[in-house]
Design an enzyme around this catalytic site. Structure first.
Site, mmCIF file in Angstrom:
data_model
loop_
_atom_site.group_PDB
_atom_site.id
_atom_site.type_symbol
_atom_site.label_atom_id
_atom_site.label_comp_id
_atom_site.label_asym_id
_atom_site.label_seq_id
_atom_site.Cartn_x
_atom_site.Cartn_y
_atom_site.Cartn_z
ATOM 1 N N GLY A 184 0.766 -1.236 0.000
ATOM 2 C CA GLY A 184 0.000 0.000 0.000
ATOM 3 C C GLY A 184 0.800 1.290 0.000
ATOM 4 O O GLY A 184 0.376 2.287 -0.560
ATOM 5 N N GLU A 208 3.695 4.147 6.221
ATOM 6 C CA GLU A 208 2.479 3.354 6.020
ATOM 7 C C GLU A 208 1.497 4.087 5.106
ATOM 8 O O GLU A 208 1.555 5.317 4.986
ATOM 9 C CB GLU A 208 1.796 3.114 7.373
ATOM 10 C CG GLU A 208 1.722 1.688 7.839
ATOM 11 C CD GLU A 208 0.958 0.701 6.961
ATOM 12 O OE1 GLU A 208 0.849 0.873 5.737
ATOM 13 O OE2 GLU A 208 0.463 -0.271 7.542
ATOM 14 N N ASP A 209 0.597 3.340 4.496
ATOM 15 C CA ASP A 209 -0.440 3.969 3.677
ATOM 16 C C ASP A 209 -1.570 4.496 4.555
ATOM 17 O O ASP A 209 -1.980 5.641 4.446
ATOM 18 C CB ASP A 209 -0.979 2.996 2.615
ATOM 19 C CG ASP A 209 -1.454 1.663 3.193
ATOM 20 O OD1 ASP A 209 -1.303 1.410 4.411
ATOM 21 O OD2 ASP A 209 -1.981 0.843 2.417
ATOM 22 N N ASP A 246 -5.634 2.215 10.567
ATOM 23 C CA ASP A 246 -7.057 2.020 10.871
ATOM 24 C C ASP A 246 -7.184 1.645 12.347
ATOM 25 O O ASP A 246 -7.209 2.527 13.214
ATOM 26 C CB ASP A 246 -7.584 0.945 9.907
ATOM 27 C CG ASP A 246 -9.076 0.682 10.036
ATOM 28 O OD1 ASP A 246 -9.765 1.461 10.713
ATOM 29 O OD2 ASP A 246 -9.553 -0.306 9.459
ATOM 30 N N THR A 247 -7.205 0.363 12.680
ATOM 31 C CA THR A 247 -7.254 -0.013 14.098
ATOM 32 C C THR A 247 -5.916 0.270 14.790
ATOM 33 O O THR A 247 -5.866 0.428 16.006
ATOM 34 C CB THR A 247 -7.558 -1.521 14.268
ATOM 35 O OG1 THR A 247 -6.477 -2.284 13.728
ATOM 36 C CG2 THR A 247 -8.862 -1.902 13.603
ATOM 37 N N GLY A 248 -4.824 0.295 14.019
ATOM 38 C CA GLY A 248 -3.492 0.518 14.575
ATOM 39 C C GLY A 248 -2.706 -0.763 14.761
ATOM 40 O O GLY A 248 -1.513 -0.733 15.061
ATOM 41 N N LYS A 252 -7.288 6.940 10.216
ATOM 42 C CA LYS A 252 -8.712 6.889 10.565
ATOM 43 C C LYS A 252 -8.799 6.878 12.083
ATOM 44 O O LYS A 252 -8.900 5.819 12.701
ATOM 45 C CB LYS A 252 -9.339 5.587 10.036
ATOM 46 C CG LYS A 252 -9.545 5.507 8.540
ATOM 47 C CD LYS A 252 -10.225 4.161 8.197
ATOM 48 C CE LYS A 252 -10.398 3.977 6.717
ATOM 49 N NZ LYS A 252 -10.827 2.581 6.393
ATOM 50 N N PHE A 273 -14.133 3.009 3.453
ATOM 51 C CA PHE A 273 -13.097 2.233 2.784
ATOM 52 C C PHE A 273 -12.546 3.048 1.629
ATOM 53 O O PHE A 273 -13.292 3.445 0.738
ATOM 54 C CB PHE A 273 -13.639 0.898 2.291
ATOM 55 C CG PHE A 273 -12.547 -0.099 2.039
ATOM 56 C CD1 PHE A 273 -12.040 -0.862 3.076
ATOM 57 C CD2 PHE A 273 -12.002 -0.239 0.776
ATOM 58 C CE1 PHE A 273 -11.008 -1.763 2.864
ATOM 59 C CE2 PHE A 273 -10.963 -1.143 0.548
ATOM 60 C CZ PHE A 273 -10.473 -1.904 1.592
ATOM 61 N N ASP A 324 -5.411 -0.473 -2.088
ATOM 62 C CA ASP A 324 -6.231 -1.354 -2.929
ATOM 63 C C ASP A 324 -7.523 -1.803 -2.278
ATOM 64 O O ASP A 324 -7.709 -1.714 -1.057
ATOM 65 C CB ASP A 324 -5.446 -2.619 -3.263
ATOM 66 C CG ASP A 324 -5.400 -3.585 -2.066
ATOM 67 O OD1 ASP A 324 -5.036 -3.139 -0.949
ATOM 68 O OD2 ASP A 324 -5.749 -4.773 -2.240
ATOM 69 N N ARG A 354 -4.859 0.382 -7.104
ATOM 70 C CA ARG A 354 -3.580 0.912 -6.595
ATOM 71 C C ARG A 354 -3.002 1.979 -7.520
ATOM 72 O O ARG A 354 -2.284 2.870 -7.080
ATOM 73 C CB ARG A 354 -2.544 -0.213 -6.458
ATOM 74 C CG ARG A 354 -2.841 -1.223 -5.373
ATOM 75 C CD ARG A 354 -1.590 -2.058 -5.107
ATOM 76 N NE ARG A 354 -1.885 -3.307 -4.423
ATOM 77 C CZ ARG A 354 -2.012 -3.429 -3.100
ATOM 78 N NH1 ARG A 354 -1.871 -2.377 -2.333
ATOM 79 N NH2 ARG A 354 -2.276 -4.602 -2.559
HETATM 80 P P1 IMP Z 1 -4.930 -1.648 10.834
HETATM 81 O O1 IMP Z 1 -4.008 -2.773 11.155
HETATM 82 O O2 IMP Z 1 -6.338 -1.922 11.278
HETATM 83 O O3 IMP Z 1 -4.441 -0.316 11.317
HETATM 84 O O4 IMP Z 1 -5.071 -1.594 9.270
HETATM 85 C C1 IMP Z 1 -4.038 -1.093 8.513
HETATM 86 C C2 IMP Z 1 -3.976 -1.747 7.160
HETATM 87 O O5 IMP Z 1 -5.280 -2.139 6.696
HETATM 88 C C3 IMP Z 1 -3.474 -0.737 6.161
HETATM 89 O O6 IMP Z 1 -2.086 -0.849 6.014
HETATM 90 C C4 IMP Z 1 -4.204 -1.103 4.910
HETATM 91 O O7 IMP Z 1 -3.463 -2.050 4.184
HETATM 92 C C5 IMP Z 1 -5.481 -1.732 5.384
HETATM 93 N N1 IMP Z 1 -6.596 -0.764 5.347
HETATM 94 C C6 IMP Z 1 -7.161 -0.104 6.397
HETATM 95 N N2 IMP Z 1 -8.148 0.703 5.995
HETATM 96 C C7 IMP Z 1 -8.201 0.564 4.644
HETATM 97 C C8 IMP Z 1 -9.016 1.171 3.623
HETATM 98 O O8 IMP Z 1 -9.908 2.012 3.857
HETATM 99 N N3 IMP Z 1 -8.758 0.777 2.349
HETATM 100 C C9 IMP Z 1 -7.794 -0.127 2.036
HETATM 101 N N4 IMP Z 1 -7.015 -0.717 2.948
HETATM 102 C C10 IMP Z 1 -7.214 -0.366 4.239
HETATM 103 MG MG MG Z 2 -0.977 -1.467 4.397
#
Ligand code: IMP
Ligand code: MG
Length: 172
Positions: free
Chosen positions: A44, A97-98, A101-103, A129, A150, A157, A163
């Site tokens: 990403g 990082e791209d 979300d949850t971290g 987020k 999303f 992606d 992408r």
């Molecule tokens: P986390 O582990 O929940 O913080 O999620 C992080 C990863 O989930 C990111 O590196 C993305 O690859 C993917 N992700 C989270 N939100 C999105 C989204 O809205 N679109 C696409 N990928 C996402």
């Molecule tokens: Mg990612």
């Protein structure tokens, strides 16, 4: 597979402008280091990393790791697989990082990296987020806060699609 229309959220110009700003900030913060190591999280962050290093006016090394937590679904699986065994000891590491979300993904990567004795570790994300955060992470540089939708494009992606878009948008 048919591609559905992506609704633009952040234009290519807006992204480029913000990436330049972050690059300038990182350049100011890390001026003088001769051991900057930029680590992009694949896939990403490939586009963001490529643009960002062009705005950081400090010599650096560039590496990539792979972290997968999503597979082909819109929900996080809860597991994070990290690949790529880097030697980061004594480096000033900038993790790129791209989207956070949850971290969970960035937290696991940061935990893994801290065990390897870097001189310093900073986290940079293009998108954040904050409303969906479950795991506590300190983000040093963040491009944009986005709502809990999303998003795709600019490296990000959905099921390996979108992408290549130069902008970021949401799927209807
Ligand atoms: P986390 O582990 O929940 O913080 O999620 C992080 C990863 O989930 C990111 O590196 C993305 O690859 C993917 N992700 C989270 N939100 C999105 C989204 O809205 N679109 C696409 N990928 C996402
Ligand atoms: Mg990612």
């Amino acid at each position: 597979m048919e591609k559905t229309e992506v609704i633009e959220l952040l234009s290519a110009e807006k992204i480029q402008q913000r990436v330049s700003e972050i690059g300038r900030q990182i350049t100011a913060d890390l001026a003088g280091t001769d051991q900057l190591l930029v680590v992009g999280v694949l896939k990403g962050a490939f586009m963001f990393t490529a643009d960002l290093v062009r705005s950081i006016q400090i010599p650096c090394h560039i590496e990539f790791i792979r972290a997968s937590s999503y597979g082909h679904s819109m929900q996080s699986s809860g597991n994070v697989a990290i690949s790529g065994d880097l030697d980061i000891e004594n480096h000033d590491v900038l993790l790129v990082e791209d989207i956070i979300d949850t971290g969970l993904t960035i937290l696991r990567i940061a935990e893994n990296f801290r065990k390897k004795n870097p001189a310093s570790l900073r986290i940079c994300t293009l998108l954040d987020k904050p409303s969906t955060r479950k795991y506590p992470v300190t983000v040093d540089y963040s491009g944009f806060s986005v709502p809990d939708r999303f998003v795709v494009g600019y490296g990000i992606d959905y099921a390996e699609q979108y992408r290549e878009l130069p902008f970021i948008g949401t799927l209807p």
